[in-house]
Design an enzyme around this catalytic site. Structure first.
Site, PDB file in Angstrom:
ATOM      1  N   PHE A 140       0.863  -1.187   0.000  1.00 24.93           N
ATOM      2  CA  PHE A 140       0.000   0.000   0.000  1.00 24.93           C
ATOM      3  C   PHE A 140       0.895   1.231   0.000  1.00 24.93           C
ATOM      4  O   PHE A 140       1.647   1.474   0.938  1.00 24.93           O
ATOM      5  CB  PHE A 140      -0.938   0.062   1.210  1.00 24.93           C
ATOM      6  CG  PHE A 140      -1.843   1.267   1.129  1.00 24.93           C
ATOM      7  CD1 PHE A 140      -2.988   1.228   0.345  1.00 24.93           C
ATOM      8  CD2 PHE A 140      -1.510   2.459   1.761  1.00 24.93           C
ATOM      9  CE1 PHE A 140      -3.791   2.357   0.213  1.00 24.93           C
ATOM     10  CE2 PHE A 140      -2.316   3.587   1.623  1.00 24.93           C
ATOM     11  CZ  PHE A 140      -3.463   3.531   0.856  1.00 24.93           C
ATOM     12  N   ASP A 225       9.170   2.947   2.056  1.00 21.44           N
ATOM     13  CA  ASP A 225       7.969   3.715   2.402  1.00 21.44           C
ATOM     14  C   ASP A 225       7.719   3.519   3.895  1.00 21.44           C
ATOM     15  O   ASP A 225       7.228   2.480   4.323  1.00 21.44           O
ATOM     16  CB  ASP A 225       6.778   3.224   1.566  1.00 21.44           C
ATOM     17  CG  ASP A 225       5.494   4.012   1.880  1.00 21.44           C
ATOM     18  OD1 ASP A 225       5.467   4.718   2.901  1.00 21.44           O
ATOM     19  OD2 ASP A 225       4.528   3.886   1.098  1.00 21.44           O
ATOM     20  N   LYS A 254       2.264  11.127   7.435  1.00 21.58           N
ATOM     21  CA  LYS A 254       1.432  10.822   8.608  1.00 21.58           C
ATOM     22  C   LYS A 254       1.912  11.525   9.886  1.00 21.58           C
ATOM     23  O   LYS A 254       1.678  12.708  10.024  1.00 21.58           O
ATOM     24  CB  LYS A 254       1.302   9.308   8.767  1.00 21.58           C
ATOM     25  CG  LYS A 254       0.498   8.717   7.596  1.00 21.58           C
ATOM     26  CD  LYS A 254      -0.131   7.380   7.878  1.00 21.58           C
ATOM     27  CE  LYS A 254      -1.145   7.052   6.795  1.00 21.58           C
ATOM     28  NZ  LYS A 254      -0.806   5.935   5.949  1.00 21.58           N
TER      29      LYS A 254
END
Ligand code: PLP
Length: 398
Positions: A140, A225, A254
């Site tokens: 993802f 990531d 985030k």
């Protein structure tokens, strides 16, 4: 208005691209959130790890308000007095030489993919437009068309082609699968050190180190990531640190802003990020002074308040205690720090059902895929609160 009123209005006027739990939150403080009826819940999702510092952290709030009163957006046509300091502090913190700021995680992933392609043509000497980037199945990395082009989740992808070329998909955790895809056109490997959205999938010991070795041997950029796993979530600054792996570039987002404002970044070397020339890439809001100021404080809070060590200690405690729950429903617990996935046996029924039961007990957790419940509270959580949660989780899973 009551919760049901908001739910009905949202369903009527908003696109149904999420299936949220039916709880309407109006206030948050630390590890707790409150719904419009005044019920209190422990947040065990932390906005997919964007709230590592806890809800409405007072120091970050103060920075946000102060900066918002002074200057919010300049565009990058002019300089501002926050972004250079964010860049410097990020490099000092991470040990990289250069950074580039964006807004959402997906945008930072796109940025990393673009610079990897430029590096392939300008430095590695790959024939123009032949560059390939290897990713892992179950990945993802966000929701743009290029990113979903290499997703293996039909729901994220199937109705949204035509797709972007230049990606190859290896089996996650299997180094031979990765090795078999490498050729002279391989520019980069993009990987999550732990796959959060896939259900907290922790790869086999030594895998990341082997991926790093494969990259070194073949002159391939390793891009991690760490948008979800980074900034303390797993008990180290980066999840890659557990394996002593140092990627060529790391993507963060985030928690970089403690949940106040979308801020993402790529950190890397001068030999990679230094390849961008004026005009090649940008974003109106990327690197704005409000986001930069917020991110500077959000990072300071992580370090100065010892949240990374706390994630390590509390994560070990939480997952050890979960493992001791006497229940036949749990198949496996996968965790690192405060990123915890509890996989249920299929016979236990969908994880969603347990998330709804936890909600009625005052705990907000979210299922990932059908069978896994993710527990990822803010990194400020203490033992007492974990014990409070465990009492309720035991009840629901018994
Ligand atoms: C959340 C996430 C993204 C995308 O971030 P957005 O801010 O939602 O675009 C990318 N990669 C990983 C690993 C993520 O968890």
């Amino acid at each position: 208005m009551k919760s049901t009123d908001y739910i009905n209005i949202g369903n009527e006027y908003g696109a149904h691209n999420y299936k949220p739990l039916d709880v309407v939150l109006t206030r948050g403080e630390g590890v707790w959130v409150y719904d419009v009826e005044g019920n209190r819940y422990l947040d065990c999702l932390s906005a997919y790890s964007a709230i590592n510092q806890g809800h409405v952290h007072p120091r970050i709030l103060e920075t946000l308000v102060d900066q918002a009163k002074r200057l919010t957006l300049t565009s990058r046509a002019f300089r501002n007095d926050q972004l250079p300091l964010l860049y410097k502090e990020l490099c000092e913190l991470t040990g990289y030489e250069m950074a580039i700021a964006m807004n959402s995680g997906a945008e930072a992933v796109e940025t990393a993919l673009k610079i990897a392609r430029k590096w392939a043509y300008q430095v590695k000497g790959i024939e123009k437009y032949k560059a390939e980037i290897i990713v892992a199945d179950g990945n993802f990395h966000g929701r743009t068309i290029s990113i979903i082009s290499f997703s293996t989740e039909p729901l994220y992808r199937d109705d949204f082609g035509p797709f972007t070329d230049g990606f190859k998909i290896a089996e996650y955790g299997n180094i031979e699968s990765m090795r078999s895809l490498v050729n002279q056109n391989t520019a980069a490997i993009l990987i999550e050190p732990i796959q959060g959205e896939a259900g907290v999938i922790v790869p086999p010991d030594g895998y990341l180190k082997e991926v790093e070795g494969l990259c070194k041997k073949n002159n391939i950029l390793l891009i991690a990531d760490e948008i979800q796993t980074g900034l303390g979530r797993t008990g180290k600054l980066f999840a890659c640190d557990h394996d002593q792996v140092k990627p060529d570039a790391i993507i963060i987002g985030k928690a970089l802003s403690g949940g106040f404002y979308p801020v993402s970044a790529v950190v890397s070397s001068k030999s990679v990020l230094g390849l961008f020339t004026p005009g090649e890439h940008g974003s109106t809001f990327g690197g704005n002074p409000l986001g930069a100021a917020v991110a500077r404080t959000a990072v300071k809070v992580l370090i100065e308040e010892g949240l990374i060590e706390n994630a390590e200690n509390m994560g070990t405690y939480f997952s050890d205690q979960l493992a001791e729950i006497p229940t036949k429903k749990i198949k496996e617990i996968r965790s690192r720090g405060l990123l915890i996935g509890v996989e249920l046996h299929e016979s236990a029924g969908p994880a969603r059902k347990y998330c709804e039961m936890l909600q009625s007990q005052g705990i907000l957790a979210k299922e990932t895929h059908e069978t896994t419940i993710r527990f990822a509270p803010p990194l400020i959580i203490d033992k007492e609160t974990i014990d409070w949660a465990l009492d309720r989780i035991r009840d629901v899973l018994k």
